[in-house]
Enzyme design. Structure first.
Site, short mmCIF file in Angstrom:
data_model
loop_
_atom_site.label_atom_id
_atom_site.label_comp_id
_atom_site.label_asym_id
_atom_site.label_seq_id
_atom_site.Cartn_x
_atom_site.Cartn_y
_atom_site.Cartn_z
N ASP A 151 76.58 -3.40 41.52
CA ASP A 151 75.15 -3.40 41.75
C ASP A 151 74.27 -3.11 40.34
O ASP A 151 74.99 -2.33 39.55
CB ASP A 151 74.63 -2.29 42.64
CG ASP A 151 73.27 -1.75 42.83
OD1 ASP A 151 72.63 -2.56 43.48
OD2 ASP A 151 72.86 -0.98 42.05
N GLU A 238 75.22 -9.16 43.09
CA GLU A 238 74.08 -9.34 43.98
C GLU A 238 73.29 -10.44 43.17
O GLU A 238 73.35 -10.53 41.93
CB GLU A 238 73.35 -8.33 44.19
CG GLU A 238 72.33 -7.69 43.23
CD GLU A 238 72.13 -6.40 43.35
OE1 GLU A 238 71.56 -5.75 44.34
OE2 GLU A 238 72.29 -5.44 42.49
N ASP A 319 72.30 3.31 44.36
CA ASP A 319 73.25 2.15 43.69
C ASP A 319 74.61 2.35 44.48
O ASP A 319 75.22 1.11 44.19
CB ASP A 319 72.96 2.62 42.33
CG ASP A 319 71.78 2.59 41.80
OD1 ASP A 319 70.61 1.90 42.49
OD2 ASP A 319 71.21 3.25 40.78
#
Ligand SMILES: [Zn+2]
Length: 368
Positions: A151, A238, A319
């Protein structure tokens, strides 16, 4: 050559194909330089036009370079015209009788194919040597972890979860410190009278600082991406556009170029070392899903750093939770065999070991 081509282009005439040799009488200095270097420029120029005609949107017409921009030339090795004396730290180049003193970063064996010599806008020279070798230096190591979820964030550069637990990776501190320094140098440069000696000095100081920061950042990104690729078989990141985080004040300078470079490095390193890199699509709610029960928290705001799952009561670090969800995506990949998946999942209810082994003090993750 560029000028001739551009003029023909403007007049909608056929683009001429001439060679550097044609210009040698008019510009005698061309005789002093290595003809292969000139030849490479011609090839690059032709390629630039070809690319442009193939895809005008992606490839703009080539432009004249500014004298201050990075300058470079490429030349090929013909009958040992390019050599490196590792002992004396000398680089021999075509047309130069004596070797050039160099600072060597590493030795190599194999056949030298070509060399690219460049001068950056802070006045430093670099030589990048292309070598053909039977023993590539980069050895593939066995991955220790099946999967890894990353992340990307602002407070921390990244939060990483793999078979061994979760870890937050800080932004390198010097980058923040340098921001201030850069602002001062920028100010000092813009105050100086354009074209003056002092202005040139200030420009150099600024360019050197920029180069330093770029190098330091690249070093950090290379080391981190290499470590992640070495350790994990499947790496899941991501789509960074999802976050809309770049609007934040802090983000612009520290993070933006860093993230996309980081992804580029991960991509090619994954390819080199036989790993799988997955970029989840932008609709995957990595932050909003509770990694424990799968509940989707629609009310999660962008500035909620921690949240409590209304369905199962688990408290999440935003996170860490997101990186665990990305890690799960990785575990579900066919590259991870079902048996291995089961082994990993056995260790704890969430696929994480009970005590994350690499979590920094104070940024603990799971409550198990
Ligand atoms: Zn939950």
């Amino acid at each position: 050559m560029l000028n001739k081509k551009l003029q023909a282009y403007k007049k909608k005439e056929r683009i001429p194909k001439d060679t550097p040799a044609k210009y040698k009488n008019e510009f005698p200095f061309l005789k002093e330089v290595d003809s292969l270097a000139l030849c490479n420029v011609q090839l690059q120029l032709e390629k630039a036009f070809k690319d442009h005609f193939r895809n005008r949107k992606q490839f703009k017409l080539p432009k004249f370079k500014k004298k201050r921009d990075k300058q470079s030339y490429t030349t090929n090795n013909v009958q040992n015209s390019i050599r490196v004396d590792f002992g004396k730290r000398l680089l021999y180049l075509p047309k130069l009788r004596e070797g050039v003193k160099i600072e060597l970063h590493r030795t190599f064996d194999g056949k030298i194919k070509s060399v690219n010599v460049s001068r950056t806008n802070d006045g430093k020279y670099y030589a990048s040597i292309l070598v053909e070798t039977e023993n590539p230096r980069n050895k593939v190591v066995e991955p220790k972890s099946k999967a890894c979820g990353i992340d990307l964030g602002l407070e921390h550069f990244a939060t990483v979860t793999n078979d061994f637990g979760s870890q937050k990776v800080e932004h390198p501190k010097y980058l923040r410190r340098e921001e201030e320094r850069l602002k001062k140098l920028q100010k000092s440069f813009s105050k100086k009278q354009k074209g003056s000696k002092n202005s040139e000095k200030a420009r150099l100081r600024l360019a050197r600082r920029h180069a330093y920061i770029t190098n330091a950042r690249n070093d950090f990104l290379h080391k981190l991406s290499k470590a992640i690729i070495d350790e994990n078989q499947v790496v899941v990141v991501e789509d960074i556009n999802v976050k809309g985080l770049l609007k934040t004040r802090l983000a612009k300078s520290i993070a933006d170029s860093g993230w996309s470079k980081f992804l580029t490095y991960l991509k090619y390193k994954a390819e080199w070392y036989g790993r799988t890199l997955i970029q989840v699509d932008r609709f995957f709610p990595s932050s909003k899903l509770c990694h424990r029960c799968g509940h989707k928290n629609e009310d999660l705001a962008l500035n909620d750093r921690t949240w409590c799952c209304p369905a199962c009561g688990e408290t999440h670090d935003r996170d860490v939770n997101a990186s665990i969800n990305l890690y799960f995506v990785g575990l579900g990949r066919p590259e991870v065999k079902p048996v291995e998946r089961a082994l990993v999942n056995d260790r704890s209810p969430h696929g994480l070991p009970k005590k994350p082994s690499r979590v920094e003090a104070g940024s603990s993750t799971t409550k198990d």
